[in-house]
Design an enzyme around this catalytic site. Structure first.
Site, short mmCIF file in Angstrom:
data_model
loop_
_atom_site.label_atom_id
_atom_site.label_comp_id
_atom_site.label_asym_id
_atom_site.label_seq_id
_atom_site.Cartn_x
_atom_site.Cartn_y
_atom_site.Cartn_z
N GLN A 1 -46.06 -19.27 -36.32
CA GLN A 1 -45.03 -19.95 -35.56
C GLN A 1 -45.56 -20.20 -34.14
OE1 GLN A 1 -41.64 -17.38 -35.78
NE2 GLN A 1 -41.63 -17.33 -38.02
N HIS A 2 -44.89 -21.09 -33.43
CA HIS A 2 -45.37 -21.45 -32.10
C HIS A 2 -45.20 -20.29 -31.12
CE1 HIS A 2 -46.16 -25.60 -33.14
NE2 HIS A 2 -44.95 -25.70 -33.66
N ALA A 3 -46.10 -20.21 -30.16
CA ALA A 3 -46.02 -19.17 -29.14
C ALA A 3 -44.72 -19.34 -28.34
CB ALA A 3 -47.22 -19.25 -28.21
#
Length: 677
Positions: free
Chosen positions: A310-312
């Protein structure tokens, strides 16, 4: 006595946790923390995630004072994504910490913290926090290992089957040739040899004039020459075999026609006209595109529930943050190769302009009207419709880059043979107007980012707001980037669920595909365009292509190290996908040069790999991306998950959905269906 007391305490707390297990059914990436208060005053447990930079401590659990020497305990479910810093404080949480610790908790682990007092020293009560583990955590990465082994077995079975099939086909071909040869007379053999010699010379001359290289690639003779036609596209091992097989077939047909008294030269000319060579695709580029797209589909479907898919939350990089800039980089490389090929075919620049405008409009229309909302959102309304998006950014980036390259691209690129110093930078000097334009765009982006006044926010703010920066700027999420989007697009037409919302407790909308970040997206694509120019300029020397790719990756890596100070949060310009920061551009472009160079060497130079299976979605990228987005909520890409206690079912669901799209693209490849805009 102390050891006996701790043992009894652990036993009692262990029984308490076991009793509470029925009330707390842990999901994946969750652990159970029980706090036992033996003090005569209430305490509060506060925490902060180590991924939350300069964040305020958040209350997690409050326990009343112990009653008549009887401890009070309570249990809370905690996340195991990131390392947590925890403190125990007296009362409501504003006092000095009684004890402090930092720990990365394991999935499904049961942890116990006992807070008790020691002997008073100099009128001060010393407090100690004892830590116990009543249940050992499980290995959350075991599903990934199982999936990796399964995929490895499938790939091994595929290549083993292909190898057996190729051996069988080769043996059958030799048997057929043996039968034909045994039936030929000596006179016919002599006539065939003469016909082959004369006809092959004509055919080789024709194929060379059409852009085919020699069947014996100079890659196999130490990379001393070129295996590239003028279009800049390499010839792979499969195509060389096809080349020689076509010659053998035509020569055999010619002898057959001669034997039956027909015009063999006319037959050869007909075969030549039917097989006019087109530009051979750069297989490594298709593979790179397909790999990025496959990874994008997987992370969009959920990535098995793992946080690094998942995105930071804000600064930093995860696997999910890599795929879109790779795709943008590939757009630039494709523009360089495609425009060079079209200009050589005599296509006028005005036709290129019409084509890029049409393509941009289609991409942006698909993004706005099809991908920015789903059936659950109800009828599309302009009152809340989101304007930015992934395809919108890709379309606008493609438009700006293609428009620039339409006016400054070269019709005839001749490989540089000179040994002068200018030859080493010819791919840069020849396009100096483009470099000026990109430098101007980046200067505008930096000036707006660091010098645009934003009401209520410090100048040049790059933080997430919320509880970050010790809560000083809660409404400044994204700084100038967010301010520009709200001003130009309106607060109702941007994304309301940014990745920083959960960790940083933000309340402001922020669009990761906003206007200011799109400028740096164009810069990323320009580095991809530079990679395409290198391939075109140095196509006669693959080693020079690889060397220049490595040089560019080193230069960009050094720039990234300076901008970030080799830290996640403390640099001049941190790596940030949400803002598409300059350090994000240089870092991901560095990775792109390295990965494309590696694939180019393995696939197009050494022919060790054909790019399967990633090459199939890479040749139908628009179809796969739009299709996976539109059907993401339908079976078999999504279903109601029954087992929430581990990653197994989520990982199986996401891998199945991704594999289906790879298989669909393979079927489309076999049917020679390629969706183009």
């Amino acid at each position: 006595m102390g050891a006996v007391r701790n043992s009894n305490l652990l036993l009692v707390l262990g029984v308490s946790v076991l009793c509470l297990t029925t009330a707390f059914e842990l999901k994946f990436d969750e652990a159970l923390l029980t706090v036992n208060n033996n003090l005569s005053e209430p305490i509060t447990l506060v925490y902060v995630s180590d991924y939350c930079y300069q964040c305020l401590l958040q209350p997690l659990l409050t326990l009343p004072a112990a009653n008549n020497s009887q401890s009070i305990n309570n249990t809370v479910v905690i996340s195991t994504h990131f390392t947590l810093t925890m403190q125990v404080v007296k009362g409501g949480g504003n006092a000095d910490p009684l004890c402090r610790w930092k720990q990365l908790y394991g999935e499904h682990g049961h942890y116990i913290v006992s807070v008790h007092s020691l002997l008073k020293m100099q009128d001060k009560e010393a407090v100690q926090c004892d830590h116990f583990v009543s249940r050992t955590p499980s290995n959350c990465y075991l599903p990934l290992l199982v999936a990796f082994v399964c995929l490895l077995c499938i790939c091994g079975l595929y290549y083993f089957t292909s190898y057996i099939f190729s051996i069988t086909s080769e043996a059958r071909r030799h048997d057929i040739i043996g039968v034909i040869s045994s039936e030929e007379s000596e006179e016919h053999k002599f006539s065939q040899a003469v016909a082959r010699k004369s006809g092959a010379t004509q055919l080789h001359r024709f194929l060379r004039s059409a852009g085919w290289p020699e069947p014996e690639s100079q890659f196999d003779r130490g990379l001393s020459g070129s295996d590239f036609p003028e279009s800049g596209c390499p010839l792979d091992g499969r195509e060389k075999s096809e080349y020689q097989g076509r010659i053998d077939m035509i020569m055999t047909n010619k002898w057959t026609l001669q034997h039956n008294g027909l015009d063999s030269d006319a037959a050869v000319n007909t075969e030549q006209n039917a097989n006019v060579s087109k530009c051979r695709r750069l297989l490594s580029l298709d593979t790179f595109r397909g790999f990025s797209l496959t990874l994008m589909v997987f992370v969009n479907y959920g990535g098995g529930g793992y946080w690094f898919f998942q995105h930071a939350p804000w600064n930093g990089l995860t696997v999910a943050d890599l795929v879109m800039p790779w795709f943008v980089f590939i757009i630039g490389t494709s523009v360089a190769l495609a425009f060079s090929s079209m200009l050589k075919r005599g296509i006028h620049r005005s036709q290129l302009l019409r084509k890029l405008i049409w393509r941009t409009c289609i991409l942006m229309a698909i993004g706005v009207f099809f991908l920015n909302y789903g059936p659950a959102d109800g009828p599309l309304s302009w009152r809340w419709a989101r304007i930015p998006g992934v395809l919108q950014r890709l379309g606008f980036t493609y438009f700006i880059l293609s428009l620039m390259h339409t006016y400054f691209s070269k019709r005839n690129l001749q490989p540089e043979e000179s040994h002068q110093w200018s030859a080493a930078v010819r791919d840069i000097v020849a396009y100096w107007p483009e470099w000026i334009i990109i430098a101007a765009l980046e200067s505008i982006s930096l000036c707006l980012t660091f010098f645009l006044p934003v009401p209520g926010c410090p100048m040049g703010y790059l933080g997430p707001g919320g509880i970050g920066d010790y809560g000083q700027y809660p409404n400044c999420t994204g700084g100038a980037a967010s301010y520009i989007d709200k001003w130009l697009l309106g607060i109702d037409h941007i994304y309301h669920y940014p990745t920083c919302k959960e960790v940083y407790r933000t309340t402001q909308p922020f669009d990761p595909e906003g206007i200011l970040g799109t400028i740096n997206s164009v810069v990323t694509a320009f580095f991809g365009l530079q990679a395409g120019k290198i391939i075109l300029f140095y196509r006669k020397s693959p080693h020079n292509i690889l060397k220049r790719f490595i040089i560019w990756s080193i230069l960009l890596g050094i720039i990234s190290a300076i901008l970030t100070k080799c830290e996640r949060d403390g640099g001049f310009i941190p790596i940030n996908k949400n803002l598409w920061s300059l350090s994000f551009v240089t870092t991901l472009s560095c990775f792109s040069f390295l990965l494309l160079g590696l694939l180019f060497y393995v696939i197009d130079v050494k022919h060790w790999w054909g790019g399967q299976p990633f090459i199939y979605p890479g040749m139908n990228s628009i179809f796969v991306y739009v299709g996976h987005s539109l059907l993401a909520t339908y079976f078999p890409f999504n279903w109601e998950v029954k087992n929430w206690t581990s990653h197994y079912e989520f990982l199986a669901q996401d891998l199945l959905g991704t594999s289906i799209w790879v298989f669909v693209s393979f079927l489309l490849y076999k049917q020679k269906f390629f969706l183009k805009i």
